[in-house]
Design a protein around this motif. Structure first.
Motif, PDB file in Angstrom:
ATOM      1  N   PRO A  35       0.839  -1.203   0.000  1.00  0.00           N
ATOM      2  CA  PRO A  35       0.000   0.000   0.000  1.00  0.00           C
ATOM      3  C   PRO A  35       0.871   1.249   0.000  1.00  0.00           C
ATOM      4  N   PRO A  36       0.389   2.333  -0.612  1.00  0.00           N
ATOM      5  CA  PRO A  36       1.188   3.564  -0.635  1.00  0.00           C
ATOM      6  C   PRO A  36       1.512   4.040   0.774  1.00  0.00           C
ATOM      7  N   GLN A  37       2.720   4.534   0.952  1.00  0.00           N
ATOM      8  CA  GLN A  37       3.171   5.066   2.235  1.00  0.00           C
ATOM      9  C   GLN A  37       2.884   6.561   2.264  1.00  0.00           C
ATOM     10  N   VAL A  57      12.907  11.427  -0.206  1.00  0.00           N
ATOM     11  CA  VAL A  57      11.974  10.974  -1.246  1.00  0.00           C
ATOM     12  C   VAL A  57      12.364  11.555  -2.604  1.00  0.00           C
ATOM     13  N   LYS A  58      12.820  12.813  -2.627  1.00  0.00           N
ATOM     14  CA  LYS A  58      13.276  13.420  -3.884  1.00  0.00           C
ATOM     15  C   LYS A  58      14.416  12.620  -4.497  1.00  0.00           C
ATOM     16  N   MET A  74       3.548   7.728  -1.387  1.00  0.00           N
ATOM     17  CA  MET A  74       4.719   7.199  -2.057  1.00  0.00           C
ATOM     18  C   MET A  74       4.477   5.744  -2.425  1.00  0.00           C
ATOM     19  N   ARG A  75       4.827   5.387  -3.648  1.00  0.00           N
ATOM     20  CA  ARG A  75       4.658   4.012  -4.102  1.00  0.00           C
ATOM     21  C   ARG A  75       5.952   3.550  -4.767  1.00  0.00           C
ATOM     22  N   VAL A  76       6.306   2.298  -4.522  1.00  0.00           N
ATOM     23  CA  VAL A  76       7.509   1.716  -5.117  1.00  0.00           C
ATOM     24  C   VAL A  76       7.223   1.434  -6.586  1.00  0.00           C
ATOM     25  N   ARG A  77       8.166   1.792  -7.443  1.00  0.00           N
ATOM     26  CA  ARG A  77       8.017   1.507  -8.873  1.00  0.00           C
ATOM     27  C   ARG A  77       8.435   0.076  -9.152  1.00  0.00           C
ATOM     28  N   SER A  78       7.832  -0.529 -10.145  1.00  0.00           N
ATOM     29  CA  SER A  78       8.190  -1.904 -10.485  1.00  0.00           C
ATOM     30  C   SER A  78       9.566  -1.913 -11.114  1.00  0.00           C
TER      31      SER A  78
END
Length: 81
Positions: A35-37, A57-58, A74-78
């Motif tokens: 889930p997005p943080q 994060v930047k 924030m979401r992890v990219r694949s």
């Protein structure tokens, strides 16, 4: 006494947060399916200010590890991205 030409460098807090989050992503603890943080959750969890978290994060977004969406988090990219 100098250390063989090595300079002593002080690590900034945002750099430590960047490393901690990057390790979570690269180790698989955080995945694209996670889930997005939210900013507030991460600040509380890591014990840092919003300013410090935003700098970290930047850096991670610039490296392509994560993406940030307004009002979502924030979401992890694949890895294929």
């Amino acid at each position: 006494m100098p250390l063989s030409g090595q300079s002593i460098r002080c690590e900034r807090l945002y750099e430590r947060v960047t490393r901690a989050l990057a390790i979570r992503v690269l180790s698989g603890e955080l995945t694209p399916e996670s889930p997005p943080q939210t900013e507030a959750d991460l600040c509380r969890e890591l014990g840092v200010s919003r300013t410090v978290l935003r700098e970290a994060v930047k850096v991670l977004a610039a490296k392509g590890l994560i993406e940030v969406r307004p009002k979502t988090g924030m979401r992890v990219r694949s890895r294929s991205d």
